[in-house]
Design an enzyme around this catalytic site. Structure first.
Site, PDB file in Angstrom:
ATOM      1  N   GLU A 174      -2.949 -40.530 -24.972  1.00 31.93           N
ATOM      2  CA  GLU A 174      -1.942 -41.217 -24.155  1.00 31.93           C
ATOM      3  C   GLU A 174      -0.763 -41.690 -25.000  1.00 31.93           C
ATOM      4  O   GLU A 174       0.020 -42.545 -24.579  1.00 31.93           O
ATOM      5  CB  GLU A 174      -2.591 -42.376 -23.398  1.00 31.93           C
ATOM      6  CG  GLU A 174      -3.744 -41.944 -22.483  1.00 31.93           C
ATOM      7  CD  GLU A 174      -3.295 -41.504 -21.077  1.00 31.93           C
ATOM      8  OE1 GLU A 174      -2.402 -42.131 -20.503  1.00 31.93           O
ATOM      9  OE2 GLU A 174      -3.867 -40.519 -20.550  1.00 31.93           O
ATOM     10  N   HIS A 250      -4.434 -49.003 -20.943  1.00 28.68           N
ATOM     11  CA  HIS A 250      -3.890 -48.643 -22.257  1.00 28.68           C
ATOM     12  C   HIS A 250      -3.963 -49.880 -23.137  1.00 28.68           C
ATOM     13  O   HIS A 250      -3.880 -51.015 -22.627  1.00 28.68           O
ATOM     14  CB  HIS A 250      -2.402 -48.240 -22.158  1.00 28.68           C
ATOM     15  CG  HIS A 250      -2.138 -46.929 -21.503  1.00 28.68           C
ATOM     16  ND1 HIS A 250      -1.134 -46.748 -20.574  1.00 28.68           N
ATOM     17  CD2 HIS A 250      -2.723 -45.714 -21.659  1.00 28.68           C
ATOM     18  CE1 HIS A 250      -1.120 -45.490 -20.175  1.00 28.68           C
ATOM     19  NE2 HIS A 250      -2.073 -44.837 -20.812  1.00 28.68           N
ATOM     20  N   CYS A 371       5.971 -50.191 -21.763  1.00 24.03           N
ATOM     21  CA  CYS A 371       5.687 -48.820 -21.269  1.00 24.03           C
ATOM     22  C   CYS A 371       6.955 -47.992 -21.220  1.00 24.03           C
ATOM     23  O   CYS A 371       6.926 -46.773 -21.354  1.00 24.03           O
ATOM     24  CB  CYS A 371       5.137 -48.851 -19.849  1.00 24.03           C
ATOM     25  SG  CYS A 371       3.628 -49.754 -19.648  1.00 24.03           S
TER      26      CYS A 371
END
Ligand code: SUG
Length: 448
Positions: A174, A250, A371
């Site tokens: 990721e 995450h 993000c």
């Protein structure tokens, strides 16, 4: 030689919508089917970029992707003209159309993992595009991401690009959302901290029970090898499976770090004491001194951290050595989090100031300030080699806001995604954008 950290923010694409696509991401699930506002989303992101630029930080822009992903739908057996493909998938498999329309590439912390040249064996800045293979709508990002990154960082003397890892869950990657770099100065060799959610092959590592652990240890190790990182400059740590099950999909939802500072929640990791000691030890051998700020669960519960995105903040190093924390509006709305932040900046902490931004459109899909940015530490010579078209300036900000005003809709619901006109609008907008950002041809519709 001088070095700095550049934040490249993802520009929100014209199809931004609430598809409820990310199981394990609480905001994405709970806002599913709400009507979104793509224009507002893009302008909120641009306002943050402009504000950081005005504060003196070097700021970059990362272009969005072509959606709906017609090429992907053709690979899945839909045929005919583009309009026919959209009509067929809308009739036969609406969830697939929604996934093929996601503007999720805005969360560029998931675009790639980046290692600065001071850490790598060949002295170049290395990029590995993330395969994001846990969710279909994200797994389709990396081919375009790779082309966009190569158009931004084209000079092979300074930049090395690696294709995404094999597209299987065992190598689930990721990107930078699970990667933090510590250093004394951006130009010094640093310590790269890789956080994984599970091991693909070693059953001794526990895994979450409810939600998926997207990043594997094996993927992180492969990225470190590809980048030519040395063992002295790498630390692997496991995310606490219990917090993944509470919506921490995450690591950047529960910890953030930069320079010599690690800001993390008490429940973020497994074996925290040994992990922080290893970071401390390795950073001190690189001439740095780790300053670990642990937020106790008694002050901020994991649930409040997930709801407010306290840790999905940008920790920015200012010229005077102090740190600035960029947090979303949701932190101010949460009394416990806001009180904690007031105490933090009043204390003798390296974090001296907190600034709040309205990023609600992105937040409702689980994407906060951190993000939305990909960090790239660059030496002066490397910064000079970056495509200048993607570095934010006042005129670029003006042309991008005007571009958004010309091309973006101010509401998007599921029905709008079935409109074949949306594809044409998106392609027209992106064609113009590649000229504004001087990217050349990067999109499937441009490549033929
Ligand atoms: O992968 N949300 C993204 C949010 C990514 C946040 N990134 C970081 N934490 N670095 C995800 O879960 C939701 C899309 C939707 O439901 O429409 C989504 O993909």
């Amino acid at each position: 030689m001088k070095s700095c950290e550049v934040n490249f923010d993802g520009l929100v694409g014209p199809t931004h919508n609430y598809g409820g696509l990310s199981y394990g991401n609480v905001a994405s699930q709970s806002n599913s089917q709400q009507t979104s506002n793509p224009r507002e989303a893009a302008l909120q992101g641009l306002a943050k970029m402009k504000a950081l630029m005005d504060m003196g930080f070097t700021q970059g822009v990362l272009a969005p992707q072509e959606r709906p992903d017609i090429a992907g739908l053709r690979k899945l057996g839909f045929s005919g003209t583009d309009a026919e493909v959209i009509a067929k998938v809308a009739k036969q498999d609406m969830p697939l159309l929604v996934a093929s329309c996601s503007a999720s590439s805005m969360w560029v912390a998931n675009a790639a993992t980046v290692s600065p040249s001071a850490d790598t064996a060949d002295g170049r800045v290395h990029f590995t595009a993330a395969n994001l293979n846990c969710k279909y709508h994200r797994s389709i990002e990396h081919p375009t991401t790779s082309r966009v990154l190569q158009a931004m960082f084209a000079d092979q003397q300074h930049f090395a690009h690696h294709a995404a890892l094999p597209a299987v869950a065992q190598f689930g990657d990721e990107g930078a959302a699970n990667h933090t770099r510590f250093c004394r100065d951006y130009g010094d060799a640093g310590v790269e901290f890789f956080v994984f959610g599970r091991s693909a092959f070693d059953t001794r590592y526990p895994a979450p029970q409810k939600y998926p652990a997207r990043q594997t240890l094996e993927a992180s190790q492969a990225v470190a090898r590809l980048h030519g990182l040395s063992a002295e400059g790498v630390v692997y740590g496991q995310q606490n499976p219990a917090v993944i099950d509470q919506g921490v999909f995450h690591n950047d939802v529960i910890a953030v770090g930069n320079g010599e500072v690690l800001f993390y929640h008490e429940d973020a990791f497994l074996n925290t004491e040994a992990l922080v000691a290893e970071l401390h030890d390795k950073l001190s051998r690189r001439g740095g001194r780790l300053q670990a700020i642990c937020v106790p669960r008694a002050e901020v519960a994991v649930e409040d951290a997930v709801r407010s995105y306290l840790f999905n903040s940008q920790l920015l190093a200012r010229g005077d050595g102090s740190m600035l924390l960029i947090v979303p509006e949701e932190c101010r709305a949460n009394e416990r989090v806001w009180n904690y932040l007031q105490r933090l900046i009043a204390d003798e902490s390296p974090i001296a100031e907190v600034k709040v931004f309205d990023l609600k459109q992105s937040m409702q899909n689980g994407g906060g300030p951190a993000c939305l940015r990909l960090r790239v530490a660059l030496k002066d010579t490397e910064l000079a080699a970056v495509n200048p078209g993607v570095i934010m300036t006042a005129p670029l900000y003006d042309s991008l806001t005007q571009w958004v005003d010309r091309h973006y809709r101010d509401r998007m619901g599921e029905n709008d995604l079935t409109d074949p006109q949306l594809l044409l609008e998106c392609r027209t907008a992106l064609d113009e954008l590649t000229q504004i950002l001087k990217l050349g041809a990067v999109y499937p519709f441009q490549l033929g």
